[in-house]
Write a protein that holds these residues in place. Structure first.
Motif, PDB file in Angstrom:
ATOM      1  N   ASN A  50       0.823  -1.214   0.000  1.00 14.23           N
ATOM      2  CA  ASN A  50       0.000   0.000   0.000  1.00 14.23           C
ATOM      3  C   ASN A  50       0.854   1.260   0.000  1.00 14.23           C
ATOM      4  O   ASN A  50       0.588   2.216  -0.745  1.00 14.23           O
ATOM      5  CB  ASN A  50      -0.921  -0.009   1.225  1.00 14.23           C
ATOM      6  CG  ASN A  50      -1.652   1.306   1.427  1.00 14.23           C
ATOM      7  OD1 ASN A  50      -1.337   2.060   2.354  1.00 14.23           O
ATOM      8  ND2 ASN A  50      -2.620   1.601   0.564  1.00 14.23           N
ATOM      9  N   ALA A  53       2.440   1.702  -3.408  1.00 10.47           N
ATOM     10  CA  ALA A  53       1.436   2.145  -4.384  1.00 10.47           C
ATOM     11  C   ALA A  53       1.155   3.637  -4.221  1.00 10.47           C
ATOM     12  O   ALA A  53       0.955   4.355  -5.208  1.00 10.47           O
ATOM     13  CB  ALA A  53       0.150   1.341  -4.215  1.00 10.47           C
ATOM     14  N   ARG A  54       1.144   4.105  -2.990  1.00  6.14           N
ATOM     15  CA  ARG A  54       0.897   5.523  -2.736  1.00  6.14           C
ATOM     16  C   ARG A  54       2.028   6.397  -3.249  1.00  6.14           C
ATOM     17  O   ARG A  54       1.820   7.564  -3.606  1.00  6.14           O
ATOM     18  CB  ARG A  54       0.705   5.776  -1.237  1.00  6.14           C
ATOM     19  CG  ARG A  54      -0.560   5.163  -0.674  1.00  6.14           C
ATOM     20  CD  ARG A  54      -0.717   5.442   0.803  1.00  6.14           C
ATOM     21  NE  ARG A  54      -1.059   6.854   1.029  1.00  6.14           N
ATOM     22  CZ  ARG A  54      -0.235   7.741   1.561  1.00  6.14           C
ATOM     23  NH1 ARG A  54       1.004   7.396   1.906  1.00  6.14           N
ATOM     24  NH2 ARG A  54      -0.630   8.994   1.738  1.00  6.14           N
ATOM     25  N   LEU A  56       3.459   5.941  -6.016  1.00 12.01           N
ATOM     26  CA  LEU A  56       3.183   6.115  -7.443  1.00 12.01           C
ATOM     27  C   LEU A  56       1.899   6.897  -7.676  1.00 12.01           C
ATOM     28  O   LEU A  56       1.756   7.583  -8.685  1.00 12.01           O
ATOM     29  CB  LEU A  56       3.087   4.738  -8.112  1.00 12.01           C
ATOM     30  CG  LEU A  56       4.352   3.858  -8.039  1.00 12.01           C
ATOM     31  CD1 LEU A  56       4.058   2.488  -8.636  1.00 12.01           C
ATOM     32  CD2 LEU A  56       5.510   4.532  -8.760  1.00 12.01           C
ATOM     33  N   ASP A  57       0.965   6.773  -6.738  1.00 13.57           N
ATOM     34  CA  ASP A  57      -0.328   7.450  -6.881  1.00 13.57           C
ATOM     35  C   ASP A  57      -0.760   7.993  -5.521  1.00 13.57           C
ATOM     36  O   ASP A  57      -1.376   7.278  -4.722  1.00 13.57           O
ATOM     37  CB  ASP A  57      -1.377   6.477  -7.420  1.00 13.57           C
ATOM     38  CG  ASP A  57      -2.727   7.156  -7.657  1.00 13.57           C
ATOM     39  OD1 ASP A  57      -2.862   8.366  -7.372  1.00 13.57           O
ATOM     40  OD2 ASP A  57      -3.652   6.458  -8.115  1.00 13.57           O
ATOM     41  N   PRO A  58      -0.428   9.249  -5.210  1.00 13.39           N
ATOM     42  CA  PRO A  58      -0.733   9.837  -3.897  1.00 13.39           C
ATOM     43  C   PRO A  58      -2.221   9.858  -3.558  1.00 13.39           C
ATOM     44  O   PRO A  58      -2.586  10.053  -2.394  1.00 13.39           O
ATOM     45  CB  PRO A  58      -0.194  11.272  -4.018  1.00 13.39           C
ATOM     46  CG  PRO A  58       0.828  11.203  -5.101  1.00 13.39           C
ATOM     47  CD  PRO A  58       0.328  10.183  -6.065  1.00 13.39           C
ATOM     48  N   SER A  59      -3.084   9.649  -4.535  1.00 15.76           N
ATOM     49  CA  SER A  59      -4.527   9.665  -4.255  1.00 15.76           C
ATOM     50  C   SER A  59      -4.987   8.402  -3.530  1.00 15.76           C
ATOM     51  O   SER A  59      -6.090   8.366  -2.982  1.00 15.76           O
ATOM     52  CB  SER A  59      -5.316   9.825  -5.555  1.00 15.76           C
ATOM     53  OG  SER A  59      -5.183   8.672  -6.378  1.00 15.76           O
ATOM     54  N   ILE A  60      -4.152   7.370  -3.540  1.00 14.94           N
ATOM     55  CA  ILE A  60      -4.490   6.127  -2.849  1.00 14.94           C
ATOM     56  C   ILE A  60      -4.430   6.368  -1.342  1.00 14.94           C
ATOM     57  O   ILE A  60      -3.478   6.938  -0.820  1.00 14.94           O
ATOM     58  CB  ILE A  60      -3.532   5.001  -3.254  1.00 14.94           C
ATOM     59  CG1 ILE A  60      -3.696   4.680  -4.737  1.00 14.94           C
ATOM     60  CG2 ILE A  60      -3.774   3.749  -2.407  1.00 14.94           C
ATOM     61  CD1 ILE A  60      -2.722   3.642  -5.251  1.00 14.94           C
TER      62      ILE A  60
END
Length: 227
Positions: A50, A53-54, A56-60
Motif C-alpha cells: 500500500n 502504491a501511494r 506512485l499514486d498519492p490519491s491512494i
C-alpha cells in the motif's frame, strides 16, 4: 507433499500426528503460537504494498492505520483473533491429554512476541518501506496479539503451563537503534525481486535469540521447581 508431519498434529482427526514427538516423551514443550494464525507476514506485506502504491499514486488512501486498517488487516488479523484464542486453549489441553495418555505430562511454556518496531516517528532503512502511522499501528496490533496470548494462557490455570511475555524483550534494541536484535525490512531490495521472499525480516538475530532464551529460562526453571 508433506515432508514432515506437523509438530503436534490433530488429536480430533488423529491425522498428521508427529511420531517423533511421542517417541521423545518430552519433559518440556516450548510453544510459539500466534503470528502465523493472524497472518502477520501477509499483513506487513500488504502494508508495504500500500505504501509503495501511494508513492506512485498519492490519491491512494493510507491503509494499515488505526483509522483505516484495510481489508488485509481485517481479514487476516482482526478476524482471526478469536480463532487464535481457541487454538491456544486447544493446544494446551491437547499437550496435556497426549502426555497423560503416555503417563508423562510435560511442562509447557508459551511465548508471546517481541516488538521490533521503533517508537515515535523514528525511521531508518529497516522501517523505511512503512509510513510512520503504519509502524505505530502494527506495533499496536502486536500489543493486542500479545495481550490475547498472555491472558489466554494465564486464564487456563494449569499448574504445568506457563507463559513468557516477550513484548519488551528488545527494548533499546529495536529497529533503528544502534544495535537492533531483529532483522528488519532493509534486507529486502526492490531491485532484487527474490529478496521479497526472504524469511529473515521479523526474525531475531543471534543476539536476539540469546535474549529470548534468557527470558524463557527462568520461567522453565519455575515450572520445574514447583514439581
Amino acid at each position: 507433499a508433506t515432508y514432515r508431519p506437523a509438530q503436534f498434529g490433530s488429536l480430533i482427526t488423529k491425522t498428521d500426528i508427529n511420531a517423533d514427538y511421542d517417541a521423545a516423551r518430552p519433559d518440556l514443550v516450548l510453544v510459539t503460537l500466534g503470528a502465523d494464525d493472524v497472518q502477520f507476514s501477509p499483513v506487513v506485506r500488504a502494508c508495504v504494498t500500500n505504501q509503495l502504491a501511494r508513492a506512485l499514486d498519492p490519491s491512494i488512501g493510507l491503509q494499515c492505520t488505526e483509522d483505516n486498517p484495510g481489508p488485509t488487516v481485517y481479514a487476516d488479523a482482526l478476524a482471526q483473533l478469536p480463532t487464535l484464542i481457541a487454538n491456544l486453549k486447544t493446544l494446551a489441553h491437547w499437550i496435556n491429554q497426549r502426555g497423560a495418555a503416555d503417563h508423562h505430562v510435560p511442562k509447557v511454556v508459551f511465548t508471546s512476541y517481541f516488538d521490533p518496531f521503533p517508537t515515535g516517528t523514528t525511521s531508518c532503512p529497516d522501517s523505511a518501506l512503512l509510513a510512520p502511522a503504519q509502524v505505530t499501528y502494527l506495533s499496536s496490533l502486536l500489543e493486542q496479539l500479545n495481550g490475547d496470548i498472555v491472558r489466554t494462557i494465564t486464564g487456563l490455570h494449569l499448574a504445568n503451563v506457563g507463559v513468557v511475555d516477550l513484548s519488551s524483550a528488545f527494548d533499546g534494541h529495536r529497529w533503528c537503534s544502534s544495535d537492533p536484535w531483529d532483522y528488519g525490512l532493509s534486507i529486502i531490495s526492490l531491485s532484487d525481486p527474490s529478496s521479497l521472499l526472504s524469511q529473515a525480516p521479523f526474525h531475531p538475530t543471534p543476539r536476539g535469540q540469546q535474549q529470548i532464551a534468557s527470558l524463557v529460562k527462568p520461567a522453565v526453571n519455575r515450572l520445574f521447581a514447583t514439581g
